[in-house]
Design an enzyme around this catalytic site. Structure first.
Site, mmCIF file in Angstrom:
data_model
loop_
_atom_site.group_PDB
_atom_site.id
_atom_site.type_symbol
_atom_site.label_atom_id
_atom_site.label_comp_id
_atom_site.label_asym_id
_atom_site.label_seq_id
_atom_site.Cartn_x
_atom_site.Cartn_y
_atom_site.Cartn_z
ATOM 1 N N GLY A 74 83.166 -65.441 48.803
ATOM 2 C CA GLY A 74 82.191 -64.787 49.671
ATOM 3 C C GLY A 74 81.878 -65.667 50.854
ATOM 4 N N CYS A 101 86.390 -69.486 44.450
ATOM 5 C CA CYS A 101 85.653 -69.989 45.609
ATOM 6 C C CYS A 101 84.135 -69.811 45.402
ATOM 7 C CB CYS A 101 86.162 -69.297 46.867
ATOM 8 S SG CYS A 101 85.713 -70.174 48.353
ATOM 9 N N TYR A 102 83.502 -68.890 46.089
ATOM 10 C CA TYR A 102 82.062 -68.704 45.870
ATOM 11 C C TYR A 102 81.786 -68.449 44.386
ATOM 12 C CZ TYR A 102 77.254 -67.102 46.564
ATOM 13 O OH TYR A 102 75.894 -66.970 46.509
ATOM 14 N N HIS A 188 91.948 -70.132 46.703
ATOM 15 C CA HIS A 188 92.171 -68.678 46.587
ATOM 16 C C HIS A 188 93.555 -68.386 45.995
ATOM 17 C CE1 HIS A 188 88.649 -67.159 48.763
ATOM 18 N NE2 HIS A 188 88.733 -68.281 49.447
ATOM 19 N N GLU A 190 94.713 -65.613 45.161
ATOM 20 C CA GLU A 190 95.195 -64.292 45.570
ATOM 21 C C GLU A 190 95.925 -64.309 46.911
ATOM 22 O OE1 GLU A 190 92.203 -65.447 45.595
ATOM 23 O OE2 GLU A 190 90.907 -64.599 47.131
ATOM 24 N N SER A 242 96.817 -31.897 55.514
ATOM 25 C CA SER A 242 97.142 -32.133 56.919
ATOM 26 C C SER A 242 98.633 -32.342 57.110
ATOM 27 C CB SER A 242 96.400 -33.381 57.404
ATOM 28 O OG SER A 242 96.951 -34.521 56.759
ATOM 29 N N ASP A 246 98.307 -39.036 52.597
ATOM 30 C CA ASP A 246 97.271 -39.011 51.566
ATOM 31 C C ASP A 246 97.029 -37.602 51.009
ATOM 32 O OD1 ASP A 246 97.173 -41.569 52.469
ATOM 33 O OD2 ASP A 246 95.302 -41.328 53.582
ATOM 34 N N LYS A 389 96.868 -47.862 50.424
ATOM 35 C CA LYS A 389 97.903 -47.038 51.066
ATOM 36 C C LYS A 389 99.300 -47.287 50.494
ATOM 37 C CE LYS A 389 98.524 -44.319 54.787
ATOM 38 N NZ LYS A 389 97.560 -43.271 55.151
#
Ligand code: XMP
Length: 533
Positions: A74, A101-102, A188, A190, A242, A246, A389
């Site tokens: 964070g 981290c945080y 981190h 990730e 549309s 998605d 996505k």
């Protein structure tokens, strides 16, 4: 700012049409820009993960029985006023915890260790030295390249916790309590700059938590179909289609679940691209065998747009009229039980980090007041709302949908109306459609379509002088826009090879009547935007 969390997440996580995978990780979000990346990495490892804000009630977490909890990083320091804190009771659930981290400082704080603001902050690449033989770092060499970003440091680890790694700037770069299965890392894992970050996450999930990698797109499809059936029963579902990725994937998934009780409505608003309406109809009716309800409302839209030059007005007119048309069609069908939307994860999750640009720029078009009301009464189905996505594209592939549909460039709701600068007329739209079609065709031919985020033509309502044959011409200008981007929040103009631009320009000027000049847009976002209006 109103938070989606505040509205919907006061009790249980609202899963809508989604069955809970038996093994799942809850990520408590403290506002890091990397929180979504943690979720993605965990899912890539075959374990379902979802993000909730750090203040998600403990009772709910207890009820949801997660297999593991990850505390995100964070932007705050624990020493700032109002720094986000959680109740230490969370550590008594007996669920393994990894603080990043945080999240590390949250653990240190909860277990009465001490930390303090560091003299020298550490951002970017760093090397840690691993000490001892913790399962968290199993299989890793003693020295590891990691990605750090912190301004605090742990001065004394809590009792019962071993120091598992150190760096030049931080004597305590990782801590762990094997018995309680609680770990904290300063770096981190990730982020891909942490070279063996995935191994650290794997060790946590599989070695420490004992999870199995059972989550996949296939299992997602099965559980979604099951959940949709359970929710809809023998009811009917209305979906606005549309032709974009998605809503198309949502349609195919729903069709698999409830067959012809799905009513997909496709509205032609008169500002679609060349042959687009015909292509969507053909694709959905013939290939995907959907009972498409096609509404050609183009005349209505174009009439309303007559004489309108202001971009915001154009957008508003199109948005409002779309709802009118959609409602009329819904009434014609009779009553329906649910409304489905192709809402994705980033559309619903508002990170706690309210400083991020996504919070101010992104408008949740699937969260207009009318839809929110339906959501409250449990009438909205959003089967993709836990996905990113790229996951939706993989889901589409798993459902057998063609890549040509799944990898289409994004196309804005207001369509070509915001690509004809100034007043939108049929004639201008026709010119733009032809030019745009040539541009896209050449980009595909040059093998550039996938690496470009978005490419399109823009009609400029200015005329310039040219010469064709022996004749002087005085005609319109077409601007070409092509950008690379990862999320449309920032974008660079794409370096398209000269010969491709040359071919596009020649073809447009020779083949499209009314254009004698083509220009290429070399502006990045920011300060420009991707669209011109
Ligand atoms: P800008 O022009 O703001 O666009 O850089 C960022 C991305 O959003 C798309 N866009 C829209 N999409 N409705 C949409 O569904 C809209 O009103 C809209 N306006 C912009 C744009 O094409 C780009 O991908």
């Amino acid at each position: 700012m109103q938070s989606m969390y505040g509205e919907k997440r006061t009790t249980m996580i609202d899963h809508g049409a989604l069955a809970l995978p038996p093994e799942r990780v809850i990520i408590l979000d403290f506002g890091s820009q990397y929180t979504q990346l943690i979720a993605r990495r965990v899912r890539e490892l075959g374990v379902y993960a979802e993000i909730v804000p750090y203040f998600h009630p403990l009772d709910d977490i207890t009820r949801e029985r997660p297999s593991a909890i990850i505390l995100s990083g964070g932007p705050s320091s624990l020493y700032e006023d109002g720094a986000p804190r959680i109740t230490a009771d969370i550590f008594d659930l007996g669920v393994p915890v990894l603080g990043i981290c945080y999240g590390l400082y949250v653990i240190v704080d909860a277990f009465k260790g001490t930390s303090q603001p560091a003299h020298s902050k550490e951002y970017g690449r760093a090397t840690i030295t691993i000490a001892g033989d913790s399962p968290l770092f199993r299989g890793l060499d003693a020295h590891q390249t990691v990605w750090m970003s912190h301004g605090d440091k742990v001065s004394a680890p809590p009792a019962g916790f071993a120091v598992l790694a150190s760096s030049d700037n931080a004597e305590t770069a990782a801590i762990g309590n094997d018995e309680r299965r609680i770990y904290g890392v300063q770096f981190h894992p990730e982020v891909h700059h942490t070279v063996n970050g995935t191994q650290v996450l794997k060790n946590f999930l599989f070695e420490i938590c004992g999870l199995r990698a059972t989550w996949s797109m296939k299992s997602f499809i099965d559980s979604s179909i099951e959940a949709i059936r359970a929710e809809v029963k023998d009811g009917t579902v209305l979906l606005g289609l549309s032709g974009g990725v998605d809503s198309s994937v949502t349609a195919v998934l729903l069709q698999k679940a409830i067959g012809d009780r799905l009513y997909p409505v496709f509205v032609n608003n008169g500002v679609l691209r060349k042959n687009e309406a015909a292509q969507v109809i053909e694709r959905f009716e013939k290939h995907l065998r959907l009972n498409l309800i096609y509404v050609d409302a183009s005349k209505r839209f174009l009439k309303l747009l007559k004489g309108v030059e202001n971009p915001e007005k154009k957008r508003k007119i199109i948005g409002r009229e779309f709802i009118n048309v959609f409602k009329e069609e819904a009434r014609k069908i009779g009553s329906f039980d649910f409304l489905a939307q192709g809402t994705l994860y980033p559309d619903v999750i508002e990170s706690v980090s309210t400083k991020g640009p996504s919070d101010t720029i992104k408008s949740h078009h699937n969260r207009v007041p009318e839809v929110l009301k339906l959501i409250k009464s449990g009438k909205v189905i959003e089967p993709l709302k836990e996905l990113f996505k790229d996951e939706v594209r993989r889901l589409g592939q798993e459902l057998g949908m063609p890549d040509e549909l799944l990898f289409r460039h994004p196309f804005p709701g207001p369509g070509l109306a915001i690509r004809v600068i100034g007043e939108v007329t049929e004639k201008r739209l026709d010119v733009l459609r032809e030019a745009d079609d040539i541009f896209i065709e050449e980009i595909i031919r040059a093998g550039l379509y996938r690496e470009i985020w978005q490419a399109f033509a823009v009609f400029l309502p200015v005329r310039s002088v040219g010469v064709m044959g022996d004749k002087r011409t005085y005609e319109n200008v077409i601007a070409l826009r092509a950008v690379t981007s990862v999320d449309a929040m920032t974008a660079d103009w794409a370096s398209i090879p000269d010969e491709v631009l040359k071919r596009v320009s020649n073809r447009i000027i020779n083949e499209v009547r009314g254009v004698n000049r083509v220009v290429y847009d070399v502006s990045s976002k920011p300060p420009s935007t991707i669209e011109w209006e």
